[in-house]
Scaffold this motif. Structure first.
Motif, short mmCIF file in Angstrom:
data_model
loop_
_atom_site.label_atom_id
_atom_site.label_comp_id
_atom_site.label_asym_id
_atom_site.label_seq_id
_atom_site.Cartn_x
_atom_site.Cartn_y
_atom_site.Cartn_z
N UNK A 265 -3.46 -4.59 1.04
CA UNK A 265 -3.87 -3.60 0.04
C UNK A 265 -4.88 -2.61 0.58
N UNK A 266 -5.33 -2.81 1.82
CA UNK A 266 -6.28 -1.87 2.44
C UNK A 266 -6.32 -2.12 3.94
N UNK A 267 -6.53 -1.03 4.69
CA UNK A 267 -6.76 -1.17 6.14
C UNK A 267 -8.23 -1.46 6.42
N UNK B 122 3.07 -1.49 -12.80
CA UNK B 122 3.81 -1.02 -11.63
C UNK B 122 2.94 -0.40 -10.54
N UNK B 123 1.76 0.09 -10.88
CA UNK B 123 0.89 0.67 -9.84
C UNK B 123 -0.52 0.84 -10.39
N UNK B 124 -1.46 1.06 -9.48
CA UNK B 124 -2.85 1.29 -9.90
C UNK B 124 -3.54 2.21 -8.90
N UNK B 125 -4.41 3.05 -9.41
CA UNK B 125 -5.24 3.90 -8.56
C UNK B 125 -6.70 3.63 -8.88
N UNK B 126 -7.46 3.25 -7.84
CA UNK B 126 -8.87 2.92 -8.00
C UNK B 126 -9.70 4.20 -8.01
N UNK C 69 0.82 -1.20 0.00
CA UNK C 69 0.00 0.00 0.00
C UNK C 69 0.85 1.25 0.00
N UNK C 70 0.53 2.16 -0.90
CA UNK C 70 1.26 3.41 -0.94
C UNK C 70 0.34 4.52 -0.45
N UNK C 71 -0.70 4.78 -1.18
CA UNK C 71 -1.62 5.83 -0.77
C UNK C 71 -2.95 5.25 -0.38
N UNK C 72 -3.91 6.12 -0.18
CA UNK C 72 -5.22 5.68 0.28
C UNK C 72 -5.91 4.79 -0.75
N UNK C 73 -5.77 5.13 -2.02
CA UNK C 73 -6.43 4.29 -3.03
C UNK C 73 -5.50 3.91 -4.18
N UNK C 74 -4.21 3.98 -3.89
CA UNK C 74 -3.21 3.60 -4.89
C UNK C 74 -2.39 2.42 -4.38
N UNK C 75 -2.23 1.42 -5.24
CA UNK C 75 -1.36 0.29 -4.93
C UNK C 75 -0.08 0.40 -5.75
N UNK C 76 1.07 0.14 -5.13
CA UNK C 76 2.31 -0.02 -5.90
C UNK C 76 2.65 -1.50 -5.90
N UNK C 77 2.97 -2.02 -7.06
CA UNK C 77 3.23 -3.45 -7.20
C UNK C 77 4.73 -3.72 -7.22
N UNK C 78 5.24 -4.16 -6.09
CA UNK C 78 6.68 -4.35 -5.93
C UNK C 78 7.20 -5.43 -6.88
#
Lengths: 337, 337
Positions: free
Chosen positions: B127-129, A182-186, A2-11
């Protein structure tokens, strides 16, 4: 992860091992015809209804992707995707043929990136070795359902868009070579109160801007990180609105850097009014044309922002405005092929 | 995380922190009325259409779950879910109100467990809290769309089922106390060639059996591992077929151990023919009644197998058979509350 509130970074940076793209006759006369794996010369695909033809588009796209990756169909653990038809029957019936465990999605024309975001999340977290995701649409099936049968010859205003006949899918894996997710924002639902179903691009533009803004903020990057930020199917009208809104929000982006799949697929002179739309629009343009350009080294980092208008004929008839959404996924490729 | 080909085991065991369940008048007169958080005395919910009433059911269920967990709405990072209405507009419009980033799903009546499977996967992989997932249906909105407006007073055969008016959601987190999601098996499309849209239970039974069988095999467990294996909405007819099929496949299971949400929600004497159905059926029964019984210590391990019929009125009219699917999720609770 988890990076941001609705963004995932895919390591693990899941790999797009292969893609499959299938189009219809209008796409075959378009600007990027050579980027399709398969083009059909008529809309029926030897079926007795447009909905069944729609199903075949997706079946063929999946089969092409599986063939190109040189794996067996049984190795594909999941399919994630959907379409615009009521109860997404073309997708569900295609999955009956394909016999792959299936998670149905509905995000209207944002389905392509909703699927890629979830698919990459699953592969990144080691939930699958091989996974297919994609979206599709069929011009005549969609027109019949949302507006009028195309045989009526109904007129449309210049803000309307042309629904793509096509299916685009990507086969993801946690190993191998190819472009990487590499990442996604919902996205979240954005509704600015627009009511005109013949101006979807205008309605969807603010959703695209909302997602792009959150994506950049949550990843802590500048727009210049991307060589290309490409929206799904805003068309000319929505694209201009989105470009203006981004500038107003202080996001520095050039005209070359900010493009739209709905403005790429057809040729100048094709009667598509404000451009292309449909769940198959971003799916075929990204998984065909844009990944091909990436592999040729034309650019290395791309953010795909697929936009969707979440209305229905019933919600429109009941006086509702048009709720919209946009999901963003970044794809990067370092040039090795 | 991967155990079998289409089964995930969740090592972190995501917690169902709270749930929200809302029902209509028919559910208020049913067998498990006390398990709903909120019951409405009429089908309109102060709205001017059944579709808008449908939307309110989901909004209220989400609000209840958030209140009970004592968190802020802004802390919820994603909603995953859907419904049966064309373009899942009740869900999308509810998410416009709730402003939570949104991944729309379509799995017909299997949507509840499609959502819980993906939600648990996301929370398990950090991926989420906090994440909401759920499904809903509205009797009059669904009847109007799939069959006839209820005002017509259309007759149905005894194999038909009654669509639940209700919404059920679960709020998941990776920490806290409550029932835990331990594994999930994704369904594949099973179509045994049935064509009668008034016998969905019979059509869906083989899909439930296919998923249960794969789940047990891929997890390497016996049916006795579960105190309860509960299907979504097979009703009396489908339940008997599924029970017989399981026995024929050599799966040892008792009548007490194998139950169906569609046979729990209404009271003897309510005119529901073969039982309940609808995306809200398993969602409200599991997230209300069954989790309440779990918390009382009546059972510790439950496998929920939500079934869905992936047809549409158009696919039926075009002579297609009924493709079905079932997604299974295991929920366990050790008694600490």
């Amino acid at each position: 992860m988890l990076k941001g509130h609705r963004t995932w970074e895919f390591v693990q940076k899941p790999v797009i091992l292969s893609t499959g793209t299938v189009g219809g006759p209008f796409e075959g006369n378009g600007a990027i015809a050579e980027d399709f794996d398969l083009l059909h010369s008529d809309l029926w695909l030897n079926q007795d209804s447009y909905e069944k033809a729609h199903r075949v588009l997706l079946e063929e796209a999946c089969q092409r992707a599986i063939e190109k990756a040189q794996i067996q169909q049984e190795q594909v653990q999941f399919f994630l995707g959907g379409d615009l038809i009521n109860q997404i029957t073309p997708t569900s019936f295609a999955l009956r043929t394909l016999e792959i465990p299936y998670l149905g999605l509905f995000g209207a024309c944002s389905t392509s990136m909703e699927g890629l975001a979830l698919a990459a999340f699953i592969v990144n977290a080691k939930g699958a070795d091989y996974l297919l995701t994609g979206a599709s649409s069929h011009n005549a099936a969609v027109e019949k359902q949302f507006r009028y049968p195309t045989e009526y010859g109904g007129q449309k205003p210049p803000t309307a868009q042309w629904t793509v006949t096509g299916a685009g899918v990507a086969l993801l894996s946690d190993s191998g070579e190819g472009p990487r997710v590499t990442s996604a924002t919902v996205g979240r639902v954005i509704d600015m109160g627009l009511t005109d179903p013949f101006n979807m691009g205008g309605a969807m533009a603010p959703a695209a801007v909302d997602t792009i803004e959150s994506h950049l903020k949550e990843r802590g990057i500048q727009p210049s990180y991307y060589d290309l930020i490409v929206t799904g199917d805003l068309g000319h009208i929505g694209h201009e609105i989105a470009f203006d809104l981004l500038k107003k929000h202080g996001i520095q982006i050039s005209e070359e850097q900010f493009q739209d799949c709905g403005m790429m697929i057809y040729r100048e002179g094709q009667p598509v009014l404000a451009g292309a739309s449909g769940a198959g629009c971003s799916a075929t343009v990204v998984y065909g044309h844009l990944l091909n350009r990436m592999k040729k080294g034309e650019f290395k980092r791309m953010l795909v922002v697929a936009t969707g208008a979440l209305l229905s004929p019933v919600s429109f008839q009941q006086g509702e405005t048009i709720p919209c959404i946009a999901h963003a996924v970044s794809i990067e490729f370092d040039g090795r092929q």
